[in-house]
Design a protein around this motif. Structure first.
Motif, PDB file in Angstrom:
ATOM      1  N   HIS A 252       0.932  -1.007   0.151  1.00 55.54           N
ATOM      2  CA  HIS A 252       0.234   0.236   0.322  1.00 55.54           C
ATOM      3  C   HIS A 252       0.920   1.339   0.120  1.00 55.54           C
ATOM      4  O   HIS A 252       0.208   2.401  -0.320  1.00 55.54           O
ATOM      5  CB  HIS A 252      -1.260  -0.262   1.316  1.00 55.54           C
ATOM      6  CG  HIS A 252      -1.827  -1.422   1.409  1.00 55.54           C
ATOM      7  ND1 HIS A 252      -1.374  -2.706   1.852  1.00 55.54           N
ATOM      8  CD2 HIS A 252      -2.728  -2.220   0.586  1.00 55.54           C
ATOM      9  CE1 HIS A 252      -1.929  -3.339   2.415  1.00 55.54           C
ATOM     10  NE2 HIS A 252      -3.070  -2.740   1.427  1.00 55.54           N
ATOM     11  N   GLY A 253       2.132   1.752   0.283  1.00 52.90           N
ATOM     12  CA  GLY A 253       3.007   2.436   0.310  1.00 52.90           C
ATOM     13  C   GLY A 253       3.106   2.937   1.484  1.00 52.90           C
ATOM     14  O   GLY A 253       2.237   2.517   2.068  1.00 52.90           O
ATOM     15  N   VAL A 254       3.991   3.381   2.036  1.00 59.84           N
ATOM     16  CA  VAL A 254       4.257   4.352   3.147  1.00 59.84           C
ATOM     17  C   VAL A 254       4.377   5.696   3.200  1.00 59.84           C
ATOM     18  O   VAL A 254       5.141   6.001   2.216  1.00 59.84           O
ATOM     19  CB  VAL A 254       5.421   3.835   4.190  1.00 59.84           C
ATOM     20  CG1 VAL A 254       5.129   2.266   4.542  1.00 59.84           C
ATOM     21  CG2 VAL A 254       7.069   3.430   3.405  1.00 59.84           C
ATOM     22  N   PRO A 255       4.574   6.209   4.453  1.00 67.03           N
ATOM     23  CA  PRO A 255       5.330   7.766   4.245  1.00 67.03           C
ATOM     24  C   PRO A 255       6.509   7.918   4.409  1.00 67.03           C
ATOM     25  O   PRO A 255       6.546   7.158   4.593  1.00 67.03           O
ATOM     26  CB  PRO A 255       3.753   8.595   6.063  1.00 67.03           C
ATOM     27  CG  PRO A 255       2.990   7.559   5.737  1.00 67.03           C
ATOM     28  CD  PRO A 255       3.425   6.698   5.309  1.00 67.03           C
ATOM     29  N   LYS A 256       7.104   8.568   3.340  1.00 70.56           N
ATOM     30  CA  LYS A 256       8.213   9.277   3.736  1.00 70.56           C
ATOM     31  C   LYS A 256       9.447   8.870   4.950  1.00 70.56           C
ATOM     32  O   LYS A 256      10.310   8.178   4.882  1.00 70.56           O
ATOM     33  CB  LYS A 256       8.958  10.677   2.777  1.00 70.56           C
ATOM     34  CG  LYS A 256       8.856  10.893   1.672  1.00 70.56           C
ATOM     35  CD  LYS A 256      10.331  12.018   1.672  1.00 70.56           C
ATOM     36  CE  LYS A 256      10.338  11.335  -0.447  1.00 70.56           C
ATOM     37  NZ  LYS A 256       9.479  12.004  -0.912  1.00 70.56           N
TER      38      LYS A 256
END
Length: 314
Positions: free
Chosen positions: A80-84
């Motif tokens: 899902h992707g992650v914050p930087k």
């Protein structure tokens, strides 16, 4: 009851998309390369069967990096992707990490960064608290992206900073719902910039089209998938809107509503992008114990998308 004849329209494409296959492969290859355990931040994909299978192979699932006792072990970021901030934290902990973010989600992340650099204020169409939305909003400084969840939000949106506006979307939304939201935004902000290529991913679009194609011919419609899987929940909505009011999600704790099915002549089946095909097979086998079944697989498009795993795992 066994003699009751039941026709199954099996929706295709269904089930695993390329991003999910890649994410699962990343976990399996990481275990092969680094040995067990490897840590995974957040469920790699939203499916209990997949998560349990990977746990058995040596994956440990955590929500945050702080929970990882042994920081010498690798950590994998979910599809899902992650914050930087998360990869930065991993570097500060001197952890090895492998990013399994779906390439189509990464595309939206880059889009957000480019728009931000070009001076746009960004509207993200998506669902609050979904990990993909958290990850996308976390690419930029707080306040750079506003979330719009529905048509009411879109109608009430004010361009407070009087900046140029652009919109991006979560990849797993309902194609039809976003169409309405975008229409409102374009009416209120005629100069709003749209993505070069739609953000909703090919797999979401294809699965929704396939369901639309057959739902109107079904007495009941079943989507195999998890309750926290956005794309699976959307498929149920699509089936209902496409003419099969009696549509429902079959998740790990569902009991099959045989009493309702026995009043049906035709049922439809699809599965979310994170649901393995074995769950569809199990569901059909359960039905075979009670009914005489004929299966018609209705395919609207062949999918041949494949995403490569990161080089460091080969």
């Amino acid at each position: 009851m066994k003699n009751k004849e039941l026709k199954i329209l099996l929706s295709a494409p269904r089930g695993f998309c390329a991003g999910v296959e890649r994410a699962i492969e990343i976990v399996e290859k990481s275990i092969q390369k680094f040995g067990a355990p490897v840590y995974v931040r957040h469920e790699i994909v939203h499916n209990k069967y997949v998560v349990d299978d990977l746990k058995n192979k040596g994956a440990i699932f955590v929500e945050e990096l702080e929970e990882i006792k042994d920081k010498s072990r690798p950590v994998i970021f979910s599809a899902h992707g992650v914050p930087k901030k998360i990869p930065e934290d991993a570097k500060n902990y001197k952890m090895t990490y492998v990013d399994a973010t779906c390439p189509l989600v990464s595309k939206v992340h880059r889009e957000a960064e480019n728009l931000n650099k070009a001076g746009y204020h960004i509207i993200l169409i998506g669902h609050q608290n979904h990990p993909e939305v958290i990850g996308t909003m976390g690419q930029l400084n707080e306040g750079s992206i506003d979330l719009i969840q529905n048509e009411v939000d879109a109608a009430n949106y004010k361009n407070k900073e009087d900046k140029k506006l652009a919109y991006i979307t979560q990849t797993t939304l309902s194609v039809d719902d976003t169409k309405e939201i975008i229409k409102i935004l374009k009416t209120n902000f005629p100069n709003i910039k749209e993505p070069m290529k739609e953000d909703i991913c090919y797999a979401t679009t294809n699965r929704q089209m396939a369901v639309k194609n057959i739902a109107k011919n079904c007495d009941m419609f079943f989507v195999i998938g998890s309750r926290n899987s956005s794309n699976s929940v959307r498929l149920v909505e699509v089936a209902k809107k496409s003419g099969c009011e009696n549509s429902q999600l079959i998740h790990s704790e569902s009991s099959i509503p045989y009493d309702q099915i026995k009043n049906c002549n035709t049922i439809g089946i699809s599965s979310g992008a994170s649901a393995p095909e074995i769950l569809v097979e199990n569901f059909i086998n359960d039905l075979k114990n009670k009914f005489s079944i004929s299966i018609d697989e209705v395919e609207i498009i062949k999918e041949d998308v494949v995403f490569k795993v990161p080089n460091k795992l080969n």
